[in-house]
Design an enzyme around this catalytic site. Structure first.
Site, PDB file in Angstrom:
ATOM      1  N   GLY A 150       0.826  -1.213   0.000  1.00 45.39           N
ATOM      2  CA  GLY A 150       0.000   0.000   0.000  1.00 45.39           C
ATOM      3  C   GLY A 150       0.854   1.254   0.000  1.00 45.39           C
TER       4      GLY A 150
ATOM      5  N   ARG B  52      19.737  10.232  -2.217  1.00 47.48           N
ATOM      6  CA  ARG B  52      20.719  11.294  -1.963  1.00 47.48           C
ATOM      7  C   ARG B  52      21.835  10.804  -1.046  1.00 47.48           C
ATOM      8  NH1 ARG B  52      17.580  16.378  -2.635  1.00 47.48           N
ATOM      9  NH2 ARG B  52      17.188  16.324  -4.878  1.00 47.48           N
TER      10      ARG B  52
ATOM     11  N   ARG C 267       1.307  -4.911  -5.618  1.00 42.02           N
ATOM     12  CA  ARG C 267       1.348  -6.183  -4.899  1.00 42.02           C
ATOM     13  C   ARG C 267       1.776  -7.210  -5.945  1.00 42.02           C
ATOM     14  NH1 ARG C 267      -2.701  -3.371  -1.768  1.00 42.02           N
ATOM     15  NH2 ARG C 267      -1.702  -3.144   0.252  1.00 42.02           N
TER      16      ARG C 267
ATOM     17  N   ASP D 272       4.447  -4.853   6.421  1.00 39.90           N
ATOM     18  CA  ASP D 272       5.076  -6.112   6.859  1.00 39.90           C
ATOM     19  C   ASP D 272       5.056  -7.195   5.785  1.00 39.90           C
ATOM     20  OD1 ASP D 272       2.406  -6.628   7.123  1.00 39.90           O
ATOM     21  OD2 ASP D 272       2.489  -7.211   9.240  1.00 39.90           O
TER      22      ASP D 272
ATOM     23  N   THR E  88       3.564   2.857   5.778  1.00 42.43           N
ATOM     24  CA  THR E  88       2.153   2.454   5.739  1.00 42.43           C
ATOM     25  C   THR E  88       1.363   3.390   6.639  1.00 42.43           C
ATOM     26  OG1 THR E  88       0.600   0.813   6.630  1.00 42.43           O
ATOM     27  CG2 THR E  88       2.850   0.599   7.357  1.00 42.43           C
TER      28      THR E  88
ATOM     29  N   ASP F 248      -1.225   2.875   8.308  1.00 49.18           N
ATOM     30  CA  ASP F 248      -1.935   2.244   9.433  1.00 49.18           C
ATOM     31  C   ASP F 248      -1.167   2.224  10.755  1.00 49.18           C
ATOM     32  OD1 ASP F 248      -4.011   1.765   7.739  1.00 49.18           O
ATOM     33  OD2 ASP F 248      -3.765  -0.410   7.635  1.00 49.18           O
TER      34      ASP F 248
ATOM     35  N   ASP G 270       0.916  -0.013  11.655  1.00 46.53           N
ATOM     36  CA  ASP G 270       0.701  -1.391  12.128  1.00 46.53           C
ATOM     37  C   ASP G 270       1.959  -2.262  12.048  1.00 46.53           C
ATOM     38  OD1 ASP G 270       0.826  -1.556   9.391  1.00 46.53           O
ATOM     39  OD2 ASP G 270      -0.939  -2.797   9.147  1.00 46.53           O
TER      40      ASP G 270
ATOM     41  N   ARG H  70      -6.995  -1.743   9.537  1.00 49.26           N
ATOM     42  CA  ARG H  70      -7.628  -3.064   9.533  1.00 49.26           C
ATOM     43  C   ARG H  70      -7.315  -3.833  10.814  1.00 49.26           C
ATOM     44  NH1 ARG H  70      -6.037  -5.527   4.114  1.00 49.26           N
ATOM     45  NH2 ARG H  70      -6.078  -3.345   3.497  1.00 49.26           N
TER      46      ARG H  70
ATOM     47  N   GLY I 260     -12.898  14.753  19.224  1.00 51.77           N
ATOM     48  CA  GLY I 260     -13.820  14.686  20.358  1.00 51.77           C
ATOM     49  C   GLY I 260     -14.923  13.666  20.163  1.00 51.77           C
TER      50      GLY I 260
ATOM     51  N   HIS J 270     -10.029   5.836   0.762  1.00 49.71           N
ATOM     52  CA  HIS J 270      -8.692   6.137   0.241  1.00 49.71           C
ATOM     53  C   HIS J 270      -8.283   7.593   0.304  1.00 49.71           C
ATOM     54  CE1 HIS J 270      -7.829   2.203  -2.137  1.00 49.71           C
ATOM     55  NE2 HIS J 270      -7.657   2.093  -0.851  1.00 49.71           N
TER      56      HIS J 270
HETATM   57  P1  ADP Z   1       2.350  -4.390   2.679  1.00 49.51           P
HETATM   58  O1  ADP Z   1       3.813  -4.391   2.431  1.00 49.51           O
HETATM   59  O2  ADP Z   1       1.746  -3.014   2.587  1.00 49.51           O
HETATM   60  O3  ADP Z   1       1.983  -5.147   3.934  1.00 49.51           O
HETATM   61  P2  ADP Z   1       1.412  -6.666   1.075  1.00 49.51           P
HETATM   62  O4  ADP Z   1       1.111  -7.524   2.259  1.00 49.51           O
HETATM   63  O5  ADP Z   1       0.437  -6.641  -0.037  1.00 49.51           O
HETATM   64  O6  ADP Z   1       1.638  -5.128   1.454  1.00 49.51           O
HETATM   65  O7  ADP Z   1       2.835  -7.147   0.517  1.00 49.51           O
HETATM   66  C1  ADP Z   1       3.435  -6.508  -0.593  1.00 49.51           C
HETATM   67  C2  ADP Z   1       4.177  -7.536  -1.408  1.00 49.51           C
HETATM   68  O8  ADP Z   1       5.190  -8.148  -0.619  1.00 49.51           O
HETATM   69  C3  ADP Z   1       3.332  -8.714  -1.888  1.00 49.51           C
HETATM   70  O9  ADP Z   1       2.627  -8.428  -3.071  1.00 49.51           O
HETATM   71  C4  ADP Z   1       4.382  -9.780  -2.136  1.00 49.51           C
HETATM   72  O10 ADP Z   1       5.039  -9.572  -3.360  1.00 49.51           O
HETATM   73  C5  ADP Z   1       5.364  -9.507  -0.998  1.00 49.51           C
HETATM   74  N1  ADP Z   1       5.025 -10.412   0.105  1.00 49.51           N
HETATM   75  C6  ADP Z   1       3.993 -10.330   0.972  1.00 49.51           C
HETATM   76  N2  ADP Z   1       3.969 -11.363   1.825  1.00 49.51           N
HETATM   77  C7  ADP Z   1       5.014 -12.146   1.484  1.00 49.51           C
HETATM   78  C8  ADP Z   1       5.547 -13.378   1.978  1.00 49.51           C
HETATM   79  N3  ADP Z   1       4.975 -14.021   2.998  1.00 49.51           N
HETATM   80  N4  ADP Z   1       6.658 -13.876   1.377  1.00 49.51           N
HETATM   81  C9  ADP Z   1       7.233 -13.221   0.351  1.00 49.51           C
HETATM   82  N5  ADP Z   1       6.787 -12.060  -0.161  1.00 49.51           N
HETATM   83  C10 ADP Z   1       5.703 -11.529   0.382  1.00 49.51           C
END
Ligand code: ADP
Length: 351
Positions: A42, A56, A103, A134, A156, A158, A160, A202, A216, A281
């Site tokens: 995202g 840089r 993704r 993550d 991100t 979030d 998170d 989420r 508030g 969004h």
């Molecule tokens: P974010 O990084 O925002 O959490 P995603 O979970 O969609 O977004 O992950 C982004 C990309 O990272 C995925 O499309 C995939 O290519 C890679 N990715 C996600 N999870 C895994 C995983 N368990 N192992 C390897 N690559 C991953």
């Protein structure tokens, strides 16, 4: 800018077989010729500021920088270009990501990771900075295991990421949500209404919590705290109504959802006209705030520093306001702490 096929990659990067030059970085002697930077998952406001800082910092230290388009997809297909100091001009204030993001289901397979690693080797890339969430860090871990040192930067909205108290984009998203709810409040106030507003988050209620305090809100619903419809929403509305309150804001994190139904239930129970709004969004976009630009700049600098120090499989994080780093594998196993104290304060003062 180049969009290259696999065959032509060697031509783009003759430095694949250049022997390491020793360069100085923060007093350290290091050998790193070339790094890549990508944004993944995202998008978040402030990603551009992080890309800028990476480019840089690296270029200032004599390191070639390869920009990768559309996250891991760009590494797989070789959609890359060589950056110079001016490649990142005029982007610090822009939302989204000028590197684009994606993704990549293909990267989520061993064959995809191998292709991406091969691209890095073809181009002589000695390390990759991955800006994302993550999921993207899991990818960075896999790429590191395939022989390409990676460092992650948390980008991100979030907030998170378990190991970091702050993620790039969070401040901008909260400020956007706050402004939007302020507008909704104007109309809720004019009509003596209840407004139920869904904000992003989420798995993490941080946007809802901080925005809820700032606007508030009478009630704040987050995934980390179970709620009781009667006690946590209706009783609070009726208590404040008795003390003269005529309009109400309920802020709901995306992870709770169901705001249309919730607004209907509130109206049925209280007789107060209730409307639901999903901000969606709109919270992702817009010019990054000062905080996001500065944190992104610090984190981008740190990521290059780590690669130069020969570190890999690290994620840059904020702890007690300091920029630090953790092992990605360990970071992915950490548990995100919800600020329950602040949540309790919010409940006390929004009545
Ligand atoms: P974010 O990084 O925002 O959490 P995603 O979970 O969609 O977004 O992950 C982004 C990309 O990272 C995925 O499309 C995939 O290519 C890679 N990715 C996600 N999870 C895994 C995983 N368990 N192992 C390897 N690559 C991953």
């Amino acid at each position: 800018m180049l969009r290259i096929g696999r065959r032509k990659r060697q031509g783009l990067c003759p430095s694949a077989d250049i022997s390491s030059n020793d360069l100085r970085f923060g007093g350290l002697v290091m050998s790193m010729n070339s790094i890549a930077v990508l944004t993944s998952g995202g998008d978040a406001p402030g990603m551009n500021a992080a890309v800028r800082a990476v480019a840089r910092t690296a270029i200032a230290n004599g390191i070639r920088v390869i920009g990768v388009r559309r996250g891991y997809n760009g590494l797989i297909s070789g959609d890359v270009f060589e950056m110079n100091l001016r490649s990142v001009s005029d982007i610090i204030h822009r939302g989204g990501t000028t590197l684009f993001t994606a993704r990549s289901p293909e990267f989520n397979t061993p064959a995809g990771v191998q292709k991406a690693a091969d691209t890095c080797r073809d181009l002589g890339i000695g390390g990759v900075v991955v800006i994302g969430g993550d999921g993207s860090f899991r990818g960075a871990r896999d790429l590191t295991n395939a022989g390409i040192p990676c460092v992650g930067i948390p980008g991100t909205i979030d907030n998170d990421i378990q190991c970091s108290e702050y993620t790039i984009g969070f401040d901008t998203a909260m400020n956007t949500a706050m402004e939007m709810v302020d507008r909704i409040r104007d109309t809720a106030q004019s009509h003596d209404r209840c407004s139920v507003v869904e904000v992003m988050g989420r798995r993490c209620g941080d946007i809802a919590l901080l925005t809820g305090i700032a606007v508030g809100a009478t009630s704040i619903l987050v995934p980390e705290v179970e709620y009781d419809f009667q006690k946590d929403i209706i009783d609070r509305m009726q208590f404040t109504q008795m003390t003269g309150k005529k309009h109400f804001i309920v802020v709901v994190a995306e992870g709770i959802g169901g705001v249309e139904q919730l607004a209907k239930d509130i109206e049925d129970k209280t007789g107060i006209e209730s409307r639901a709004t999903v901000l969606g969004h709109v919270q992702r976009g817009g010019s990054p705030t000062l905080r996001d630009r500065v944190v992104a700049s610090e984190m981008g600098y740190k990521a290059v520093e780590l690669l130069v120090q020969g570190k890999s499989n690290r994620v840059v994080a904020m702890r007690h306001g300091d920029i630090v780093d953790f092992d990605i594998t360990e970071a992915l196993q950490m548990k995100k702490q919800f600020n329950k104290e602040l949540y309790d304060i919010a409940l006390k003062i929004s009545i």
